[in-house]
Design a protein around this motif. Structure first.
Motif, PDB file in Angstrom:
ATOM      1  N   ALA A 122       0.734  -1.344  -0.092  1.00 44.90           N
ATOM      2  CA  ALA A 122       0.014  -0.133   0.088  1.00 44.90           C
ATOM      3  C   ALA A 122       0.994   1.266  -0.046  1.00 44.90           C
ATOM      4  CB  ALA A 122      -0.743  -0.080   1.123  1.00 44.90           C
ATOM      5  N   PRO A 123       0.309   2.210  -0.744  1.00 43.59           N
ATOM      6  CA  PRO A 123       1.219   3.546  -0.778  1.00 43.59           C
ATOM      7  C   PRO A 123       1.128   4.112   0.858  1.00 43.59           C
ATOM      8  CG  PRO A 123      -0.839   3.971  -1.819  1.00 43.59           C
ATOM      9  CD  PRO A 123      -0.642   2.576  -1.460  1.00 43.59           C
ATOM     10  N   ALA A 124       2.241   4.970   0.901  1.00 43.79           N
ATOM     11  CA  ALA A 124       2.090   5.412   2.462  1.00 43.79           C
ATOM     12  C   ALA A 124       0.982   6.313   2.821  1.00 43.79           C
ATOM     13  CB  ALA A 124       3.498   6.453   2.657  1.00 43.79           C
ATOM     14  N   THR A 180       4.422  17.196   4.823  1.00 43.96           N
ATOM     15  CA  THR A 180       4.598  16.128   5.894  1.00 43.96           C
ATOM     16  C   THR A 180       3.523  14.984   5.790  1.00 43.96           C
ATOM     17  OG1 THR A 180       2.746  17.228   7.088  1.00 43.96           O
ATOM     18  CG2 THR A 180       4.910  18.030   7.211  1.00 43.96           C
ATOM     19  N   LYS A 181       3.597  13.917   6.463  1.00 38.28           N
ATOM     20  CA  LYS A 181       2.902  12.673   6.269  1.00 38.28           C
ATOM     21  C   LYS A 181       1.450  13.104   6.368  1.00 38.28           C
ATOM     22  CE  LYS A 181       2.580   7.689   7.344  1.00 38.28           C
ATOM     23  NZ  LYS A 181       1.123   7.743   7.821  1.00 38.28           N
ATOM     24  N   GLU A 182       1.200  14.016   7.768  1.00 35.08           N
ATOM     25  CA  GLU A 182      -0.013  14.432   8.186  1.00 35.08           C
ATOM     26  C   GLU A 182      -0.512  15.121   7.230  1.00 35.08           C
ATOM     27  OE1 GLU A 182       2.781  14.601   9.935  1.00 35.08           O
ATOM     28  OE2 GLU A 182       2.225  13.074  11.484  1.00 35.08           O
ATOM     29  N   GLU A 183       0.054  16.094   6.340  1.00 37.02           N
ATOM     30  CA  GLU A 183      -0.461  16.844   5.478  1.00 37.02           C
ATOM     31  C   GLU A 183      -0.945  16.140   4.225  1.00 37.02           C
ATOM     32  OE1 GLU A 183       2.029  21.344   5.856  1.00 37.02           O
ATOM     33  OE2 GLU A 183       2.614  19.543   4.554  1.00 37.02           O
ATOM     34  N   LYS A 184      -0.041  15.199   3.852  1.00 40.56           N
ATOM     35  CA  LYS A 184      -0.520  14.148   2.658  1.00 40.56           C
ATOM     36  C   LYS A 184      -1.681  13.271   3.090  1.00 40.56           C
ATOM     37  CE  LYS A 184       3.880  14.171   0.454  1.00 40.56           C
ATOM     38  NZ  LYS A 184       5.079  13.261   0.272  1.00 40.56           N
ATOM     39  N   TRP A 206     -10.468   4.087  -2.965  1.00 36.84           N
ATOM     40  CA  TRP A 206      -9.394   2.857  -2.733  1.00 36.84           C
ATOM     41  C   TRP A 206      -9.538   2.764  -0.920  1.00 36.84           C
ATOM     42  CZ3 TRP A 206      -8.065   7.579  -4.506  1.00 36.84           C
ATOM     43  CH2 TRP A 206      -7.699   8.450  -3.573  1.00 36.84           C
ATOM     44  N   GLY A 207     -10.358   3.660  -0.158  1.00 39.98           N
ATOM     45  CA  GLY A 207     -10.475   3.349   1.349  1.00 39.98           C
ATOM     46  C   GLY A 207      -9.513   3.691   2.007  1.00 39.98           C
ATOM     47  N   TYR A 208      -8.352   4.580   1.460  1.00 41.82           N
ATOM     48  CA  TYR A 208      -7.400   4.910   2.583  1.00 41.82           C
ATOM     49  C   TYR A 208      -7.551   5.992   3.265  1.00 41.82           C
ATOM     50  CZ  TYR A 208      -2.728   5.371   4.031  1.00 41.82           C
ATOM     51  OH  TYR A 208      -1.623   5.509   4.944  1.00 41.82           O
ATOM     52  N   ILE A 209      -7.281   5.755   4.635  1.00 37.93           N
ATOM     53  CA  ILE A 209      -7.205   7.028   5.456  1.00 37.93           C
ATOM     54  C   ILE A 209      -6.279   6.662   6.399  1.00 37.93           C
ATOM     55  CG2 ILE A 209      -8.955   6.112   6.968  1.00 37.93           C
ATOM     56  CD1 ILE A 209      -9.844   9.146   7.355  1.00 37.93           C
ATOM     57  N   ASN A 261      -6.309  -5.280   2.559  1.00 39.32           N
ATOM     58  CA  ASN A 261      -5.295  -4.928   1.724  1.00 39.32           C
ATOM     59  C   ASN A 261      -5.969  -4.079   0.235  1.00 39.32           C
ATOM     60  OD1 ASN A 261      -2.427  -5.187   1.134  1.00 39.32           O
ATOM     61  ND2 ASN A 261      -2.924  -6.676  -0.431  1.00 39.32           N
ATOM     62  N   LEU A 262      -6.881  -3.417   0.571  1.00 42.11           N
ATOM     63  CA  LEU A 262      -7.581  -2.593  -0.472  1.00 42.11           C
ATOM     64  C   LEU A 262      -6.915  -1.611  -1.000  1.00 42.11           C
ATOM     65  CD1 LEU A 262     -10.111  -2.086  -2.024  1.00 42.11           C
ATOM     66  CD2 LEU A 262     -11.051  -0.557  -0.107  1.00 42.11           C
ATOM     67  N   ALA A 263      -6.227  -0.785  -0.469  1.00 42.57           N
ATOM     68  CA  ALA A 263      -5.278   0.315  -1.007  1.00 42.57           C
ATOM     69  C   ALA A 263      -4.539  -0.432  -1.919  1.00 42.57           C
ATOM     70  CB  ALA A 263      -4.800   1.303  -0.021  1.00 42.57           C
TER      71      ALA A 263
END
Length: 287
Positions: A42-44, A100-104, A113-116, A239-241
Motif C-alpha cells: 500500500a502507498p504511504a 509532511t505525512k500528516e498533510e498528505k 481505495w478506502g485509504y485514510i 489490503n484494499l489500497a
C-alpha cells in the motif's frame, strides 16, 4: 492560469463517481486485467498513491501548480501597481505543496481505495478539507482593473486546460478509474473491507460513501472518529489500497501505451509552460 495538476483532476473524478466524458481523441483500448504482484504494498498515503500512478507524470505536479500560482500573483501585483494601486501586494492566499505525512494523509484520504491514515482518523475523522482563507477581494473600479490584470497575466502563461492533451489525460484517468473499479480483484478487496467494517460495528459498502456521509457535520463526532479508525484498520487488513493502486497502475500503463504520441506532446507543453512561468517569476523578483 488554470490549475491542471493530475492529482486535482484525479481527485475530482473520484468525487463525481469516476465518470468521464470520453472524447474521440482517446485511442480505443480493450482493457486486459493487468498482472499484479502477489503481495502488493500500500502507498504511504492515498495522496502518495494518486500522485505516484503512471498518468500523474502527464500534467503539472503540485509543485508546478504552486509555481504557476506564485507567477500569476506576481504578474497581477505588478500590473495593479502600474495601474496606481501602489500598496497592492496580492490576494494573500498562500499555496504550498503538501510535505509532511500528516498533510498528505489529509488530502482526499478515503476515495475509491478506502485509504485514510491512522493519525488523521484519530484526530479529525473524515473532516479533512482545508478551509480557504476568507480574504476581502477587490470591488468596484479596483475589481475591473484586477480582472484586466488577471487576463493579461493569463495571456503571458496561457492555461493548458481545454487543450487536446489536457482533455485526453482527464479521459484516460476516468477510464482507468472505471476499469479498476470493475476489476474482480478490487471487488474482492472491497468485499473484505466491507465485511471487516460490519464486524467492527460500522456497516458500509463503499469507502467513499462512508466518508461523505459524515461531512455535513461541522466537525468530527466520536462516532465519525470511530468509523474512520475502523476504516483505516480495515483498509490495512483487506489490503484494499495496495490492490487498488496496483490494479490502477496496470490499467494506466495500457492506456498510456495506446496514447503515447499525444501524451508525450502534452508533457512537453506542460514543461514549456512551467519553464516560462519560472522565467517570468524570476524576472519579476529582480525588478
Amino acid at each position: 492560469m488554470g490549475m491542471t495538476s493530475i492529482a486535482a483532476i484525479a481527485a475530482g473524478l473520484l468525487t463525481i463517481g469516476c465518470s468521464a466524458d470520453l472524447t474521440d481523441s482517446t485511442a480505443h483500448v480493450t482493457p486486459t486485467p493487468p498482472a499484479i504482484a502477489a503481495t502488493s504494498t500500500a502507498p504511504a498515503t492515498g495522496y502518495d498513491g494518486l500522485t505516484g500512478v503512471p498518468l500523474s507524470a502527464y500534467g503539472t505536479s503540485e509543485q508546478d501548480d504552486v509555481l504557476l500560482h506564485r507567477t500569476n500573483e506576481a504578474l497581477v501585483a505588478r500590473c495593479m501597481q502600474n495601474r496606481g494601486y501602489t500598496s497592492y501586494s496580492g490576494q494573500k492566499k498562500t499555496r504550498a505543496a503538501a510535505k509532511t505525512k500528516e498533510e498528505k494523509e489529509a488530502i482526499h484520504p478515503a476515495g475509491a481505495w478506502g485509504y485514510i491514515g491512522s493519525a488523521t482518523a484519530k484526530r479529525i475523522g473524515f473532516h479533512v478539507a482545508v478551509p480557504l482563507s476568507a480574504t476581502q477581494g477587490p470591488t468596484g473600479r479596483e475589481l475591473k482593473d484586477y480582472n484586466a490584470c488577471w487576463d493579461k497575466a493569463d495571456k503571458q502563461v496561457p492555461s493548458l486546460a481545454g487543450t487536446r492533451g489536457w482533455k485526453l489525460t482527464q479521459d484516460l484517468f476516468g477510464q482507468s478509474f472505471q476499469q479498476a473499479a470493475a476489476d474482480s480483484r478490487v471487488g474482492a478487496a472491497r468485499e473484505r473491507w466491507s465485511d471487516c467494517m460490519s464486524t467492527a460495528g460500522h456497516p458500509a459498502d463503499d469507502p467513499e460513501e462512508l466518508a461523505n456521509g459524515f461531512l455535513n457535520a461541522e466537525k468530527a463526532t466520536a462516532k465519525e472518529i470511530a468509523a474512520a479508525t475502523a476504516d483505516e484498520s480495515c483498509t490495512r487488513s483487506s489490503n484494499l489500497a495496495a490492490v487498488y493502486f496496483a490494479v490502477l497502475t496496470g490499467y494506466q500503463q495500457q492506456l498510456i501505451s495506446a496514447n503515447a504520441e499525444v501524451l508525450t506532446g502534452y508533457k512537453k507543453q506542460v514543461q514549456a509552460q512551467v519553464d516560462r512561468a519560472a522565467h517570468l517569476l524570476a524576472a519579476s523578483n529582480t525588478t
